[in-house]
Scaffold this active site. Structure first.
Site, PDB file in Angstrom:
ATOM      1  N   TRP A  21       8.352   0.185   2.307  1.00  0.00           N
ATOM      2  CA  TRP A  21       8.136  -0.537   3.685  1.00  0.00           C
ATOM      3  C   TRP A  21       7.603  -1.738   3.531  1.00  0.00           C
ATOM      4  O   TRP A  21       6.700  -2.242   4.177  1.00  0.00           O
ATOM      5  CB  TRP A  21       7.593   0.266   4.592  1.00  0.00           C
ATOM      6  CG  TRP A  21       7.711   1.726   4.529  1.00  0.00           C
ATOM      7  CD1 TRP A  21       7.195   2.828   4.349  1.00  0.00           C
ATOM      8  CD2 TRP A  21       9.154   2.532   4.912  1.00  0.00           C
ATOM      9  NE1 TRP A  21       7.799   3.914   4.362  1.00  0.00           N
ATOM     10  CE2 TRP A  21       9.022   3.755   4.912  1.00  0.00           C
ATOM     11  CE3 TRP A  21      10.353   1.772   5.233  1.00  0.00           C
ATOM     12  CZ2 TRP A  21      10.009   4.439   5.219  1.00  0.00           C
ATOM     13  CZ3 TRP A  21      11.311   2.581   5.427  1.00  0.00           C
ATOM     14  CH2 TRP A  21      11.396   4.083   5.266  1.00  0.00           C
ATOM     15  N   GLY A  28      21.850  -2.846  34.011  1.00  0.00           N
ATOM     16  CA  GLY A  28      22.927  -2.969  33.093  1.00  0.00           C
ATOM     17  C   GLY A  28      22.701  -4.481  32.199  1.00  0.00           C
ATOM     18  O   GLY A  28      22.605  -4.145  30.959  1.00  0.00           O
ATOM     19  N   GLU A  38       1.445  -0.631   9.866  1.00  0.00           N
ATOM     20  CA  GLU A  38      -0.187  -0.614   9.748  1.00  0.00           C
ATOM     21  C   GLU A  38      -0.860   0.617  10.404  1.00  0.00           C
ATOM     22  O   GLU A  38      -1.927   0.537  10.920  1.00  0.00           O
ATOM     23  CB  GLU A  38      -0.762  -2.053  10.273  1.00  0.00           C
ATOM     24  CG  GLU A  38      -0.054  -3.061   9.611  1.00  0.00           C
ATOM     25  CD  GLU A  38      -1.091  -4.259   9.571  1.00  0.00           C
ATOM     26  OE1 GLU A  38      -2.361  -4.218   9.756  1.00  0.00           O
ATOM     27  OE2 GLU A  38      -0.910  -5.603   9.365  1.00  0.00           O
ATOM     28  N   ASP A  50      -8.630  -2.715   9.083  1.00  0.00           N
ATOM     29  CA  ASP A  50      -9.671  -3.131  10.053  1.00  0.00           C
ATOM     30  C   ASP A  50      -9.559  -4.415  10.676  1.00  0.00           C
ATOM     31  O   ASP A  50      -9.935  -4.339  12.039  1.00  0.00           O
ATOM     32  CB  ASP A  50     -11.200  -2.973   9.664  1.00  0.00           C
ATOM     33  CG  ASP A  50     -11.760  -1.462   9.595  1.00  0.00           C
ATOM     34  OD1 ASP A  50     -10.946  -0.470   9.852  1.00  0.00           O
ATOM     35  OD2 ASP A  50     -12.820  -1.131   8.772  1.00  0.00           O
ATOM     36  N   LEU A 105       1.043  -1.119   0.033  1.00  0.00           N
ATOM     37  CA  LEU A 105      -0.005  -0.028  -0.114  1.00  0.00           C
ATOM     38  C   LEU A 105       1.021   1.515   0.115  1.00  0.00           C
ATOM     39  O   LEU A 105       0.812   2.003  -0.811  1.00  0.00           O
ATOM     40  CB  LEU A 105      -0.900  -0.095   1.125  1.00  0.00           C
ATOM     41  CG  LEU A 105      -1.691   1.198   1.451  1.00  0.00           C
ATOM     42  CD1 LEU A 105      -2.772   1.239   0.370  1.00  0.00           C
ATOM     43  CD2 LEU A 105      -2.625   1.169   2.984  1.00  0.00           C
ATOM     44  N   GLN A 158      14.726  -1.673  32.293  1.00  0.00           N
ATOM     45  CA  GLN A 158      15.086  -1.146  33.473  1.00  0.00           C
ATOM     46  C   GLN A 158      15.191  -2.363  34.661  1.00  0.00           C
ATOM     47  O   GLN A 158      15.866  -2.260  35.456  1.00  0.00           O
ATOM     48  CB  GLN A 158      13.862  -0.238  33.792  1.00  0.00           C
ATOM     49  CG  GLN A 158      14.031   0.756  34.833  1.00  0.00           C
ATOM     50  CD  GLN A 158      15.077   1.839  34.499  1.00  0.00           C
ATOM     51  OE1 GLN A 158      15.423   1.781  33.424  1.00  0.00           O
ATOM     52  NE2 GLN A 158      15.760   2.248  35.505  1.00  0.00           N
ATOM     53  N   ARG A 207      17.787 -12.374  41.036  1.00  0.00           N
ATOM     54  CA  ARG A 207      18.922 -11.558  41.206  1.00  0.00           C
ATOM     55  C   ARG A 207      18.706 -10.994  42.860  1.00  0.00           C
ATOM     56  O   ARG A 207      17.631 -10.721  43.129  1.00  0.00           O
ATOM     57  CB  ARG A 207      18.706 -10.480  40.274  1.00  0.00           C
ATOM     58  CG  ARG A 207      19.438  -9.141  40.526  1.00  0.00           C
ATOM     59  CD  ARG A 207      20.748  -9.010  39.683  1.00  0.00           C
ATOM     60  NE  ARG A 207      21.402  -7.726  39.808  1.00  0.00           N
ATOM     61  CZ  ARG A 207      22.460  -7.637  39.748  1.00  0.00           C
ATOM     62  NH1 ARG A 207      23.444  -8.889  39.761  1.00  0.00           N
ATOM     63  NH2 ARG A 207      23.371  -6.465  39.765  1.00  0.00           N
ATOM     64  N   ARG A 263      -5.226  -4.697  11.979  1.00  0.00           N
ATOM     65  CA  ARG A 263      -4.832  -4.055  12.960  1.00  0.00           C
ATOM     66  C   ARG A 263      -4.743  -4.757  14.417  1.00  0.00           C
ATOM     67  O   ARG A 263      -3.601  -4.878  15.200  1.00  0.00           O
ATOM     68  CB  ARG A 263      -5.271  -2.622  13.188  1.00  0.00           C
ATOM     69  CG  ARG A 263      -4.767  -1.696  12.066  1.00  0.00           C
ATOM     70  CD  ARG A 263      -5.324  -0.347  11.975  1.00  0.00           C
ATOM     71  NE  ARG A 263      -4.737   0.320  10.714  1.00  0.00           N
ATOM     72  CZ  ARG A 263      -5.479   1.391  10.319  1.00  0.00           C
ATOM     73  NH1 ARG A 263      -6.654   1.687  10.304  1.00  0.00           N
ATOM     74  NH2 ARG A 263      -4.518   1.951   9.212  1.00  0.00           N
TER      75      ARG A 263
HETATM   76  N1  COS Z   1     -13.454   0.686   5.214  1.00  0.00           N
HETATM   77  C1  COS Z   1     -14.206   0.874   4.167  1.00  0.00           C
HETATM   78  N2  COS Z   1     -14.108   1.922   3.523  1.00  0.00           N
HETATM   79  C2  COS Z   1     -13.660   2.946   4.390  1.00  0.00           C
HETATM   80  C3  COS Z   1     -13.079   2.859   5.526  1.00  0.00           C
HETATM   81  C4  COS Z   1     -12.879   1.560   6.096  1.00  0.00           C
HETATM   82  N3  COS Z   1     -12.417   1.385   7.306  1.00  0.00           N
HETATM   83  N4  COS Z   1     -12.652   3.984   6.024  1.00  0.00           N
HETATM   84  C5  COS Z   1     -12.768   5.047   5.039  1.00  0.00           C
HETATM   85  N5  COS Z   1     -13.433   4.151   3.837  1.00  0.00           N
HETATM   86  C6  COS Z   1     -13.897   4.861   2.597  1.00  0.00           C
HETATM   87  C7  COS Z   1     -14.470   6.446   2.956  1.00  0.00           C
HETATM   88  O1  COS Z   1     -15.941   6.135   3.222  1.00  0.00           O
HETATM   89  C8  COS Z   1     -14.216   7.064   1.446  1.00  0.00           C
HETATM   90  O2  COS Z   1     -15.141   6.664   0.671  1.00  0.00           O
HETATM   91  P1  COS Z   1     -16.182   7.497  -0.154  1.00  0.00           P
HETATM   92  O3  COS Z   1     -15.300   8.630  -0.699  1.00  0.00           O
HETATM   93  O4  COS Z   1     -17.106   6.464  -1.192  1.00  0.00           O
HETATM   94  O5  COS Z   1     -17.169   7.923   1.018  1.00  0.00           O
HETATM   95  C9  COS Z   1     -12.940   6.426   1.006  1.00  0.00           C
HETATM   96  O6  COS Z   1     -12.680   5.150   1.797  1.00  0.00           O
HETATM   97  C10 COS Z   1     -11.824   7.268   1.380  1.00  0.00           C
HETATM   98  O7  COS Z   1     -11.763   7.753   2.798  1.00  0.00           O
HETATM   99  P2  COS Z   1     -11.267   8.748   3.644  1.00  0.00           P
HETATM  100  O8  COS Z   1     -11.748   9.971   2.861  1.00  0.00           O
HETATM  101  O9  COS Z   1     -11.457   8.734   4.873  1.00  0.00           O
HETATM  102  O10 COS Z   1      -9.544   8.705   3.339  1.00  0.00           O
HETATM  103  P3  COS Z   1      -8.327   9.467   3.769  1.00  0.00           P
HETATM  104  O11 COS Z   1      -7.470   9.731   2.545  1.00  0.00           O
HETATM  105  O12 COS Z   1      -8.972  10.769   4.600  1.00  0.00           O
HETATM  106  O13 COS Z   1      -7.624   8.534   4.680  1.00  0.00           O
HETATM  107  C11 COS Z   1      -6.788   7.239   6.609  1.00  0.00           C
HETATM  108  C12 COS Z   1      -8.063   7.690   5.641  1.00  0.00           C
HETATM  109  C13 COS Z   1      -5.993   8.358   7.133  1.00  0.00           C
HETATM  110  C14 COS Z   1      -7.696   6.611   7.679  1.00  0.00           C
HETATM  111  C15 COS Z   1      -6.209   6.117   5.879  1.00  0.00           C
HETATM  112  O14 COS Z   1      -5.333   6.993   4.841  1.00  0.00           O
HETATM  113  C16 COS Z   1      -5.360   5.418   6.581  1.00  0.00           C
HETATM  114  O15 COS Z   1      -5.649   4.530   7.532  1.00  0.00           O
HETATM  115  N6  COS Z   1      -3.833   5.786   6.746  1.00  0.00           N
HETATM  116  C17 COS Z   1      -2.729   5.065   7.025  1.00  0.00           C
HETATM  117  C18 COS Z   1      -2.371   4.173   6.404  1.00  0.00           C
HETATM  118  C19 COS Z   1      -1.617   3.049   6.957  1.00  0.00           C
HETATM  119  O16 COS Z   1      -2.106   2.190   7.640  1.00  0.00           O
HETATM  120  N7  COS Z   1      -0.559   2.579   6.313  1.00  0.00           N
HETATM  121  C20 COS Z   1       0.161   1.507   6.594  1.00  0.00           C
HETATM  122  C21 COS Z   1       0.516   0.723   5.572  1.00  0.00           C
HETATM  123  S1  COS Z   1       0.072  -0.963   5.702  1.00  0.00           S
HETATM  124  S2  COS Z   1       1.843  -1.589   6.669  1.00  0.00           S
END
Ligand code: COS
Length: 384
Positions: free
Chosen positions: A160, A345, A368, A244, A129, A341, A272, A247
């Site tokens: 990453w 040491g 994540e 979802d 991603l 801690q 110890r 995590r």
């Molecule tokens: N499940 C399904 N759809 C979701 C959702 C979820 N949990 N959360 C948001 N959406 C939908 C929204 O409803 C929106 O759709 P619509 O435009 O049709 O309404 C779309 O996805 C985009 O959502 P949003 O506008 O909230 O996106 P943002 O760009 O504001 O980003 C965050 C949201 C910041 C929460 C997201 O970018 C994020 O989780 N970032 C961190 C990324 C991450 O975890 N990276 C680690 C990589 S994996 S090691």
């Protein structure tokens, strides 16, 4: 009391699974953990042991050759492996992360192409991603996928990527329609043999040194048209739905690391002696141990609830899965720091595993989704 009501506890199957994984991790993974960290080498002993026992990807449904275990079982496996070696726990964790977009959104045909090879242990799967300039702001990605006849051509760089180079399969999010922003992103499955795919050098990291993290490159990478996951434009939603579900698995990894450090600290303070008495007899240290165990148990319960709710397919997982990941990772950082801690040491040297656990714990607050992003997700869910 009516016996139809089961009291609040893990099932016998979950407990038996925990015992089996703990036994395997103690005998076959823990003995190599220090060496894997020291040499920054991939934990092949753990991979072989986990695969032999079928613990490398327990959540694959039976119809695709897997065991059909639930998400809570997936968390228990990761927790118990992480208690011995965090790097090794990324084998089941990253398989889970990479395959969850497929489990959630892919056609039966894509599932049949990919999942049996993971279930058999022949292949592993990673998740793509993030990009250099699109980390927390994941929707800002630039990697493009364009149609070419029946195929897709992908161009760009993901970064990453955990276990990159070891995995054969990669779920990859790419822009198919730049006009539509988040709704113009699609998800694909790429194989390491696909033309135009390659991996970069290993990142030099603070912890989880046995798990390679690399960039992955797509240069005119051609994949068959049917390797899209779900419909065009649904990739970002699939990516967020995946997080979802996964995590809580990072929460499980975090509590495993924390429990490992707590166990070492408890053994140490009982042995110890200073001022002619065991460290365990000093009330100040007793209170530290009590607080550490209390935090680990609270985080564990939150992780198990989040995983169970994800398994039930509840639609509103944003708050609970981010809460579980955040609470557990902050706990892991606090508990491993306190474990160092308590060992004084000695804890600061590589003669004991707690300094490794403290370094390994740090990443659980970052990947994540950083814990700042988790708090944003929680607040959005609470305040919308
Ligand atoms: N499940 C399904 N759809 C979701 C959702 C979820 N949990 N959360 C948001 N959406 C939908 C929204 O409803 C929106 O759709 P619509 O435009 O049709 O309404 C779309 O996805 C985009 O959502 P949003 O506008 O909230 O996106 P943002 O760009 O504001 O980003 C965050 C949201 C910041 C929460 C997201 O970018 C994020 O989780 N970032 C961190 C990324 C991450 O975890 N990276 C680690 C990589 S994996 S090691």
């Amino acid at each position: 009391m009516n016996s139809e009501f089961d009291s609040y506890r893990l099932s016998d199957e979950h407990e038996a699974l925990r015992e089996a994984v703990r036994d395997l991790a103690t005998k076959e993974i823990a003995p190599h953990a220090a060496d894997v960290d020291e040499e920054g080498r991939y934990p092949t002993e753990a991979r072989d042991a986990l695969t032999r026992a079928g613990f490398h990807a327990v959540i694959i449904p039976e119809e695709y050759g897997g065991q059909g275990a639930d998400e809570l079982a997936g968390c228990i496996v990761i927790e118990e492996v992480a208690r011995a070696c965090a790097s090794s726990s990324l084998i089941p964790a990253v398989n889970g992360l990479g395959m969850t977009p497929i489990l959630l959104s892919a056609s039966d045909d894509v599932k049949k192409q990919v999942l049996p090879s993971i279930a058999s242990g022949e292949a592993m799967i990673s998740y793509g991603l993030s990009e250099r300039e699109a980390g927390s702001d994941a929707a800002a990605m630039k990697t493009r996928a364009r149609r070419d006849g029946d195929d897709w051509i992908i161009d760009g760089t993901k970064c990453w990527i955990t276990n990159a180079g070891e995995s054969s399969w990669y779920t990859v999010m790419a822009v198919t329609d730049p006009e539509k922003k988040a709704n113009g992103i699609s998800a694909f499955v790429v194989h390491s043999d696909d033309p135009g795919f390659s991996v970069g050098p290993k990142e030099r990291k603070l912890g989880i040194k046995g798990s390679p993290t690399r960039e992955i490159y797509f240069e005119g990478c051609r994949i068959p048209g049917d390797r899209i996951i779900g419909a065009e434009g649904t990739g970002f939603k699939t990516a967020l739905r995946t997080l979802d579900h996964t995590r809580p698995t990072i929460g499980a990894q975090a509590i495993g690391i924390a429990q490992g450090a707590l166990d070492v600290a408890i053994d140490y303070v009982k042995e110890r002696k200073q001022f002619g008495t065991r460290l365990a007899d000093f009330q100040g240290l007793q209170f530290m141990i009590a607080d550490m165990a209390m935090k680990v148990e609270a985080a564990r319960q939150l992780v198990y609830v989040a995983a169970s709710r994800a398994e039930r397919g509840e639609s509103d997982l944003g708050f609970i899965s981010s809460a579980a990941k955040t609470m557990a990772s902050d706990t892991a950082m606090a508990v491993t720091t306190d474990a160092v801690q308590l060992l004084g040491g000695a804890g600061y040297t590589r003669d004991f595993p707690v300094e490794r656990m403290m370094r390994d714990a740090k990443i659980t607050q970052i990947y994540e989704g950083t814990n700042q992003i988790q708090r944003m997700v929680m607040a959005r869910n609470l305040l919308r």
